[in-house]
Design a protein around this motif. Structure first.
Motif, PDB file in Angstrom:
ATOM      1  N   PRO A  13       6.724  -2.369 -26.345  1.00  0.00           N
ATOM      2  CA  PRO A  13       5.547  -2.988 -26.056  1.00  0.00           C
ATOM      3  C   PRO A  13       4.339  -2.334 -25.263  1.00  0.00           C
ATOM      4  CG  PRO A  13       7.165  -4.121 -24.989  1.00  0.00           C
ATOM      5  CD  PRO A  13       7.764  -3.110 -26.064  1.00  0.00           C
ATOM      6  N   GLN A  14       3.068  -2.433 -25.398  1.00  0.00           N
ATOM      7  CA  GLN A  14       2.324  -1.506 -24.421  1.00  0.00           C
ATOM      8  C   GLN A  14       2.328  -2.254 -23.320  1.00  0.00           C
ATOM      9  OE1 GLN A  14       0.868   1.429 -25.031  1.00  0.00           O
ATOM     10  NE2 GLN A  14       2.303   1.091 -26.916  1.00  0.00           N
ATOM     11  N   LEU A  15       2.750  -1.656 -21.940  1.00  0.00           N
ATOM     12  CA  LEU A  15       2.496  -2.273 -20.902  1.00  0.00           C
ATOM     13  C   LEU A  15       1.345  -1.672 -20.088  1.00  0.00           C
ATOM     14  CD1 LEU A  15       6.190  -2.549 -19.902  1.00  0.00           C
ATOM     15  CD2 LEU A  15       4.920  -4.478 -20.694  1.00  0.00           C
ATOM     16  N   PRO A  16       0.872  -2.145 -18.982  1.00  0.00           N
ATOM     17  CA  PRO A  16      -0.092  -1.628 -18.231  1.00  0.00           C
ATOM     18  C   PRO A  16       0.442  -0.418 -17.596  1.00  0.00           C
ATOM     19  CG  PRO A  16       0.518  -3.767 -17.350  1.00  0.00           C
ATOM     20  CD  PRO A  16       1.296  -3.602 -18.610  1.00  0.00           C
ATOM     21  N   GLU A  17      -0.243   0.396 -16.893  1.00  0.00           N
ATOM     22  CA  GLU A  17       0.305   1.718 -16.256  1.00  0.00           C
ATOM     23  C   GLU A  17       0.944   1.086 -14.860  1.00  0.00           C
ATOM     24  OE1 GLU A  17       0.519   5.045 -17.321  1.00  0.00           O
ATOM     25  OE2 GLU A  17      -0.038   4.022 -19.097  1.00  0.00           O
ATOM     26  N   THR A  18       1.777   2.063 -14.208  1.00  0.00           N
ATOM     27  CA  THR A  18       2.246   1.943 -12.854  1.00  0.00           C
ATOM     28  C   THR A  18       0.844   2.180 -12.019  1.00  0.00           C
ATOM     29  OG1 THR A  18       4.324   2.641 -13.612  1.00  0.00           O
ATOM     30  CG2 THR A  18       3.852   2.734 -11.148  1.00  0.00           C
ATOM     31  N   GLN A  19       1.002   1.256 -10.993  1.00  0.00           N
ATOM     32  CA  GLN A  19      -0.228   1.384  -9.945  1.00  0.00           C
ATOM     33  C   GLN A  19       0.284   2.002  -8.508  1.00  0.00           C
ATOM     34  OE1 GLN A  19      -1.926  -2.198 -10.686  1.00  0.00           O
ATOM     35  NE2 GLN A  19      -3.759  -1.355 -11.958  1.00  0.00           N
ATOM     36  N   SER A  20      -0.501   2.653  -8.064  1.00  0.00           N
ATOM     37  CA  SER A  20       0.020   2.986  -6.672  1.00  0.00           C
ATOM     38  C   SER A  20      -0.920   2.696  -5.406  1.00  0.00           C
ATOM     39  CB  SER A  20       0.604   4.192  -6.332  1.00  0.00           C
ATOM     40  OG  SER A  20      -0.413   5.362  -6.779  1.00  0.00           O
ATOM     41  N   ILE A  74      -0.559  -9.477   4.367  1.00  0.00           N
ATOM     42  CA  ILE A  74      -1.907  -9.400   4.234  1.00  0.00           C
ATOM     43  C   ILE A  74      -2.804 -10.742   4.793  1.00  0.00           C
ATOM     44  CG2 ILE A  74      -4.182  -8.791   3.214  1.00  0.00           C
ATOM     45  CD1 ILE A  74      -2.443  -6.709   1.687  1.00  0.00           C
ATOM     46  N   ASP A  75      -2.451 -11.632   3.904  1.00  0.00           N
ATOM     47  CA  ASP A  75      -3.032 -12.994   4.040  1.00  0.00           C
ATOM     48  C   ASP A  75      -2.681 -13.685   5.156  1.00  0.00           C
ATOM     49  OD1 ASP A  75      -4.325 -12.562   1.562  1.00  0.00           O
ATOM     50  OD2 ASP A  75      -2.935 -13.971   0.359  1.00  0.00           O
ATOM     51  N   ALA A  76      -1.308 -13.442   5.658  1.00  0.00           N
ATOM     52  CA  ALA A  76      -0.754 -14.307   7.041  1.00  0.00           C
ATOM     53  C   ALA A  76      -1.384 -13.684   8.239  1.00  0.00           C
ATOM     54  CB  ALA A  76       0.716 -14.133   6.947  1.00  0.00           C
ATOM     55  N   HIS A  77      -2.053 -12.502   8.121  1.00  0.00           N
ATOM     56  CA  HIS A  77      -2.743 -11.693   9.320  1.00  0.00           C
ATOM     57  C   HIS A  77      -4.018 -11.500   9.102  1.00  0.00           C
ATOM     58  CE1 HIS A  77       1.719 -11.578  10.604  1.00  0.00           C
ATOM     59  NE2 HIS A  77       1.658 -11.137   9.388  1.00  0.00           N
ATOM     60  N   PRO A  78      -4.847 -12.325   8.861  1.00  0.00           N
ATOM     61  CA  PRO A  78      -6.324 -11.906   8.568  1.00  0.00           C
ATOM     62  C   PRO A  78      -7.067 -11.462   9.892  1.00  0.00           C
ATOM     63  CG  PRO A  78      -5.937 -14.295   9.271  1.00  0.00           C
ATOM     64  CD  PRO A  78      -4.717 -13.667   9.023  1.00  0.00           C
ATOM     65  N   THR A  79      -6.374 -11.346  11.018  1.00  0.00           N
ATOM     66  CA  THR A  79      -7.383 -10.327  12.116  1.00  0.00           C
ATOM     67  C   THR A  79      -6.893  -8.976  11.867  1.00  0.00           C
ATOM     68  OG1 THR A  79      -5.444 -10.961  13.684  1.00  0.00           O
ATOM     69  CG2 THR A  79      -7.330 -12.780  13.598  1.00  0.00           C
ATOM     70  N   ASN A  80      -5.975  -8.708  10.817  1.00  0.00           N
ATOM     71  CA  ASN A  80      -5.525  -7.127  11.104  1.00  0.00           C
ATOM     72  C   ASN A  80      -6.672  -6.482  10.216  1.00  0.00           C
ATOM     73  OD1 ASN A  80      -3.377  -7.308  12.621  1.00  0.00           O
ATOM     74  ND2 ASN A  80      -2.073  -7.405  10.747  1.00  0.00           N
ATOM     75  N   ASP A  81      -7.634  -7.110   9.602  1.00  0.00           N
ATOM     76  CA  ASP A  81      -8.614  -6.501   8.964  1.00  0.00           C
ATOM     77  C   ASP A  81      -7.843  -5.472   7.927  1.00  0.00           C
ATOM     78  OD1 ASP A  81     -10.996  -5.690   7.700  1.00  0.00           O
ATOM     79  OD2 ASP A  81     -11.654  -4.512   9.505  1.00  0.00           O
ATOM     80  N   THR A  82      -7.281  -5.772   7.183  1.00  0.00           N
ATOM     81  CA  THR A  82      -6.142  -4.835   6.153  1.00  0.00           C
ATOM     82  C   THR A  82      -7.105  -4.584   4.933  1.00  0.00           C
ATOM     83  OG1 THR A  82      -4.313  -5.990   7.244  1.00  0.00           O
ATOM     84  CG2 THR A  82      -4.167  -4.842   4.884  1.00  0.00           C
ATOM     85  N   GLU A  83      -7.048  -3.254   4.695  1.00  0.00           N
ATOM     86  CA  GLU A  83      -7.398  -2.779   3.427  1.00  0.00           C
ATOM     87  C   GLU A  83      -6.444  -2.233   2.343  1.00  0.00           C
ATOM     88  OE1 GLU A  83     -10.769  -0.034   3.976  1.00  0.00           O
ATOM     89  OE2 GLU A  83     -10.562  -0.158   6.090  1.00  0.00           O
ATOM     90  N   ILE A  84      -6.519  -2.465   1.087  1.00  0.00           N
ATOM     91  CA  ILE A  84      -5.875  -2.008   0.159  1.00  0.00           C
ATOM     92  C   ILE A  84      -6.579  -0.823  -0.644  1.00  0.00           C
ATOM     93  CG2 ILE A  84      -4.680  -2.152  -2.155  1.00  0.00           C
ATOM     94  CD1 ILE A  84      -2.991  -3.227   0.397  1.00  0.00           C
ATOM     95  N   LYS A  85      -6.030   0.270  -0.699  1.00  0.00           N
ATOM     96  CA  LYS A  85      -6.638   1.485  -1.396  1.00  0.00           C
ATOM     97  C   LYS A  85      -5.842   1.734  -2.525  1.00  0.00           C
ATOM     98  CE  LYS A  85      -9.828   2.388   1.800  1.00  0.00           C
ATOM     99  NZ  LYS A  85     -11.360   2.605   1.278  1.00  0.00           N
ATOM    100  N   TRP A  86      -6.277   1.501  -3.615  1.00  0.00           N
ATOM    101  CA  TRP A  86      -5.637   1.871  -4.894  1.00  0.00           C
ATOM    102  C   TRP A  86      -5.911   3.209  -5.325  1.00  0.00           C
ATOM    103  CZ3 TRP A  86      -2.083  -1.542  -6.684  1.00  0.00           C
ATOM    104  CH2 TRP A  86      -2.132  -2.869  -6.202  1.00  0.00           C
ATOM    105  N   LEU A  87      -4.987   3.925  -5.655  1.00  0.00           N
ATOM    106  CA  LEU A  87      -4.777   5.310  -5.914  1.00  0.00           C
ATOM    107  C   LEU A  87      -5.106   5.573  -7.555  1.00  0.00           C
ATOM    108  CD1 LEU A  87      -2.091   6.370  -3.429  1.00  0.00           C
ATOM    109  CD2 LEU A  87      -4.531   6.367  -3.095  1.00  0.00           C
ATOM    110  N   VAL A  88      -5.891   6.391  -7.860  1.00  0.00           N
ATOM    111  CA  VAL A  88      -6.017   6.932  -9.342  1.00  0.00           C
ATOM    112  C   VAL A  88      -5.037   7.990  -9.526  1.00  0.00           C
ATOM    113  CG1 VAL A  88      -7.729   7.694 -10.618  1.00  0.00           C
ATOM    114  CG2 VAL A  88      -8.340   6.019  -9.024  1.00  0.00           C
ATOM    115  N   HIS A  89      -4.515   7.877 -10.609  1.00  0.00           N
ATOM    116  CA  HIS A  89      -3.577   9.068 -10.935  1.00  0.00           C
ATOM    117  C   HIS A  89      -4.100  10.039 -12.040  1.00  0.00           C
ATOM    118  CE1 HIS A  89      -0.083   7.262  -8.778  1.00  0.00           C
ATOM    119  NE2 HIS A  89      -0.753   6.282  -9.411  1.00  0.00           N
TER     120      HIS A  89
END
Length: 89
Positions: A13-20, A74-89
């Motif tokens: 079955p076609q699955l989505p790609e792995t994301q880092s 992330i959600d449990a620590h809102p004052t950390n101003d956390t960012e997620i950067k999805w990497l493009v392969h």
């Protein structure tokens, strides 16, 4: 008489790609993980999320999903101003 081996292609079955991704904290309310890029992660096609913390005591944790990881780190620590950067392969 030489026989040629037949090439067999098996497609599942076609699955989505792995994301880092990497996680950047602009603040650290607990003082444990620090600021800047604090971990590297990957989300597999089946949804499982694996992260490796950077720093003095790096460790690897496996989560059933990115959302489960996000709720705790992330959600449990809102004052950390956390960012997620999805990497493009």
């Amino acid at each position: 008489m030489s026989r040629k081996k037949k090439s067999v292609s098996v497609e599942g079955p076609q699955l989505p790609e792995t994301q880092s991704f990497k996680m950047i904290r602009n603040s650290d309310e607990t003082g444990v993980s620090g600021t800047g890029t604090v971990l590297d992660g990957i989300v597999f096609p089946n949804g499982v999320c694996c992260v490796q913390w950077r720093g003095a005591t790096p460790c690897v944790t496996i989560w059933p999903s990115f959302d489960a990881f996000k709720q705790v780190h992330i959600d449990a620590h809102p004052t950390n101003d956390t960012e997620i950067k999805w990497l493009v392969h």
